[in-house]
Design an enzyme around this catalytic site. Structure first.
Site, short mmCIF file in Angstrom:
data_model
loop_
_atom_site.label_atom_id
_atom_site.label_comp_id
_atom_site.label_asym_id
_atom_site.label_seq_id
_atom_site.Cartn_x
_atom_site.Cartn_y
_atom_site.Cartn_z
N ARG A 326 29.81 -97.62 -85.52
CA ARG A 326 30.63 -97.43 -84.31
C ARG A 326 30.79 -95.94 -83.99
O ARG A 326 30.94 -95.57 -82.81
CB ARG A 326 31.99 -98.11 -84.45
CG ARG A 326 32.78 -98.15 -83.16
CD ARG A 326 34.05 -98.98 -83.28
NE ARG A 326 33.82 -100.40 -83.07
CZ ARG A 326 34.06 -101.02 -81.92
NH1 ARG A 326 34.52 -100.36 -80.88
NH2 ARG A 326 33.85 -102.33 -81.80
N GLU A 728 43.14 -99.35 -79.53
CA GLU A 728 42.36 -98.23 -80.03
C GLU A 728 41.98 -97.17 -79.00
O GLU A 728 42.00 -95.96 -79.32
CB GLU A 728 41.09 -98.74 -80.71
CG GLU A 728 41.35 -99.52 -81.98
CD GLU A 728 40.08 -100.15 -82.54
OE1 GLU A 728 39.79 -99.90 -83.72
OE2 GLU A 728 39.40 -100.87 -81.80
#
Length: 776
Positions: A326, A728
């Site tokens: 990621r 997030e």
């Protein structure tokens, strides 16, 4: 006597989707009545466990003498690997590299070797210190540089993302810069520490109450350790006192040890480490060392990027593979790289195994992208905001390094709006004028964007289940696979259900997450909790509503279209029936009033071997403008003002979403300015308590803090009520603080050179950067 006037029909429900509503446990939180795992009444005869760990960072165990431990006061049992009837492994990715108790090789300081079970927690903790363990020490590596120097292996397979022909693109670029950025880790510092309470049942059954973001994984790990099927293990969690990713896999150890002790002794066992041990033996945010090589033209457009992202992963794989993946997915942030090659290097080190943390590698990728933008701006003597705009993805035209097309890109509008509302241009001129006067206090300002992909990159996790019961008095029971850690997930999903049935949210009972109601749940992580569980709950509601409409159409002889759910009532043709009465009538007609809902995210796919696919369902966007002051004599920094404009689509609950944005911003500030992890020469973590690890205080928040949601945004994808994830994405907004600090530092050399600060920008680092640039 006149009849009392009829009450006016209810026109709006309380607690509908898109309403600002307080957290369902808000009052309990502030009055101390919210029940956490440690507050559960302990069963009679409950015992307490504590973990005994290694006192070297790397080496072989040559002798293990636990006789004094067993003989200690109030000790009931001592467990080692020999006492595990099933599998001695809790690796979340199935690589079988994470034993519960090590038997020979110690790979980090504090690694669990045994556990003590006693009548009190204090007795168990004190007994652990009586163990006599001898080691044959081995050389250890606790950081990226020493791991590379010692030729340590990767803990999992690396990833490469590539598009275009990188070598000729770099060679042909009019300008080329190479650099290195060090990005520090971060401890989760959740208010409620790790904890598990295991209660044995009959036969092979056991129930575990835990503070976990992933009940199904805890269920599987306990089952594996005990050697029983998953259906023998129930894991319950009503709420957590914070998680931030630190309870996605890290609770596996505590759940497994408590369960092993409980089944062996036939008594309830609670395991709660103190804060020091919690920090010493649980994983953190990954540290990164990022090497970049970029080419760009005279207009500041980036032409090529070659990046190597090395990470301190720790002694086992844990989630380091997907975390470092990621990081690469977000190394572009908001910018299009015509030619690009990004590679990960998930390095093994003799430290705790690093794990999930809010952003899951994304922040480390985004800050690399912003560093490269800063490099270009300083090299060309331009405002970094100009360079950012010049490199923004074009909506629907450009593709990412992982070959996904960027659609619904609203960053240009977000940045334009924030630039105006934050008065960026005027304030930047004022900052430049201030610094031109010289002096001890220097200022900086930066406006940075974020583009964050939403979905689990492990595609199979993008599913959720929910269970909805409507009782014959009209009350509703809601259960789903998501966990509540303070973020408001339970409240949002309840609002979805209230909206579906057009009933007040007070009719809905929110119940604990448990594996015995909704099976095979995914972790509440990747900002996907509401997206997944909200849609699953809506599916359950729609099933029940379809049965109710069919019942009403038959019972009252009307067309299905004539049955409508209105606030507090159901319209059937010309008559309106109170909701509770309507439900009771349906019950009397033997209509099924319960449903299991399910949802899986559409359109996503990912081929890791090829480095291509569409791993994200959509992107969330945001922008922040931060102004700081630094003291060039001490290196101390202060955030004078922060303006945030963030995209949450059509917000399910603006009050909760604002809280998430504000909290993420301050937590991100901590990561980038004050939170520093330090291991000593022996490989022991020295920052293992609030006394040595500095999280932001209330006094560290921006002096002026303006946070707004982009209320005009609506998700083009068919998410729950067209909302977007919020957990997030805003964590990366305080990169604007980090870049503003860089500008203030650069002012001492008249902005001739990129300051190349490493994160966190502690006073020591700021001061050293100031002194270095003064020599330029």
């Amino acid at each position: 006597m006149k009849d009392a006037p009829l009450a006016a029909p209810q026109t709006r429900i309380h607690g509908a989707a898109h309403d600002s509503l307080i957290h369902d446990s808000a009052v309990k939180h502030v009055t101390g009545r919210a029940e956490y795992t440690d507050d559960i009444t302990e069963p009679a005869g409950c015992l307490h466990a504590y973990i005994g760990g290694a006192s070297v960072a790397h080496g072989h165990i040559t002798a293990l003498d636990l006789s004094a431990v067993r003989a200690a006061p109030d000790v009931v049992a001592v467990l080692t690997a020999a006492d595990i009837p099933g599998r001695n492994d809790i690796s979340p990715t199935g690589l079988k590299d994470e034993p519960i108790f090590t038997t020979d090789l110690v790979q980090f300081y504090g690694q669990p070797i045994f556990a003590v079970v006693a009548t009190t927690r204090d007795a168990a903790r004190r007994a652990c210190g009586l163990a006599k363990i001898s080691y044959a020490p081995l050389p250890h590596a606790t950081d990226i540089a020493s791991a590379v120097a010692a030729d340590y292996p990767n803990v999992t397979a690396p990833l490469k993302l590539e598009r275009g022909d990188i070598a000729p693109a770099l060679a042909a670029a009019p300008h080329r810069i190479q650099g290195r950025l060090h990005v520090g880790g971060q401890d989760h510092m959740y208010l409620e520490g790790q904890i598990a309470l295991a209660i044995p049942g009959e036969d092979d059954e056991i129930t575990v109450f835990a503070s976990t973001q992933h009940p199904s994984e805890a269920q599987h790990m306990v089952a594996h350790a005990l050697g029983v099927p998953a259906n023998a293990v129930v894991v319950n969690v009503r709420r957590m006192g914070g998680g931030f990713g630190g309870k996605e896999t890290q609770m596996n150890l505590f759940c497994a040890v408590a369960a092993l002790a409980a089944k062996r002794l036939g008594r309830a066992v609670k395991l709660r480490p103190d804060r020091d041990q919690d920090m010493e033996i649980t994983g953190k945010r990954h540290d990164f060392r990022i090497d970049y090589d970029l080419g760009f033209d005279d207009d500041g457009r980036i032409l090529a990027v070659d990046g190597l992202f090395a990470a301190r992963c720790g002694w086992s794989s844990d989630l380091s593979g997907p975390v470092t993946d990621r990081a690469l997915f977000h190394a572009d942030n908001a910018y299009f790289y015509p030619a690009v090659r990004l590679q990960s290097q998930p390095l093994k080190t003799n430290t705790v195994s690093n794990t999930a943390f809010r952003g899951f590698g994304g922040p480390q990728g985004v800050i690399a992208a912003e560093r490269m933008i800063e490099e270009v701006a300083y090299a060309l003597g331009r405002d970094p905001l100009e360079i950012r705009r010049a490199n923004f993805y074009r909506d629907g035209a450009d593709i990412t390094p992982y070959h996904q097309r960027v659609e619904d890109n609203i960053l240009a509008r977000l940045v334009d709006e924030l630039e105006e509302s934050a008065q960026y241009q005027a304030r930047r001129r004022a900052v430049l004028d201030w610094n031109a006067k010289g002096g001890i206090i220097r200022k900086g300002i930066a406006l940075t964007p974020v583009k964050f992909g939403i979905s689990f990159t492990a595609t199979w996790y993008n599913q959720a289940g929910a269970l909805v019961h409507v009782y014959n008095d009209g009350s509703i029971h809601l259960n789903h696979g998501g966990t509540e850690m303070g973020q408001g997930l339970y409240t949002k999903v309840a609002q979805v259900v209230a909206e579906a049935f057009q009933c007040d949210i007070g009719r809905i009972k929110i119940t604990k997450t448990t594996t015995e109601k909704v099976p095979n749940t995914s972790a509440t992580a990747a900002s996907s909790g509401t997206d997944l569980n909200g849609m699953a709950a809506l599916d359950a509601c729609n099933q029940i509503k379809a049965r109710l409409v069919d019942f009403a159409a038959r019972h009252w002889s009307v067309a299905p279209e004539a049955v409508q759910f209105l606030p507090g009532r159901v319209a059937v043709g010309a008559q309106a029936i109170p909701f509770a009465d309507f439900i009771h009538a349906a019950y009397m007609a033997r209509v099924q009033l319960s449903a299991a809902g399910f949802y899986k995210t559409p359109e996503i796919h990912w081929d890791r071997a090829a480095g291509k696919g569409q791993p994200f369902y959509y992107f969330a966007y945001g922008a922040a403008c931060s102004e700081v002051s630094i003291d060039t004599l001490t290196g101390e920094t202060r955030v004078d003002r922060a303006d945030v404009l963030h995209d949450v689509g059509r917000s399910l609950n603006p009050a909760l979403d604002l809280g998430q944005v504000e909290g993420a911003f301050v937590q991100g500030m901590g990561w980038l300015t004050s939170e520093e992890l330090v291991w000593d020469g022996a490989g022991r973590l020295r920052t293992h308590a609030p006394s040595t690890y500095k999280i932001p205080l209330a006094s560290d928040r921006p002096r002026v803090f303006n946070v707004r949601l982009a209320d005009w945004s609506e998700n083009v994808k068919a998410t729950i009520k067209r909302s977007k994830a919020v957990g997030e994405p805003p964590f990366m907004l305080p990169i604007s603080v980090f870049e503003a600090i860089g500008m203030a530092v650069a002012s001492v050399a008249d902005y001739r050179e990129c300051p190349r600060l490493d994160a966190p920008a502690t006073p020591e680092r700021v001061l050293m950067a100031v002194e270095r640039l003064r020599q330029v």
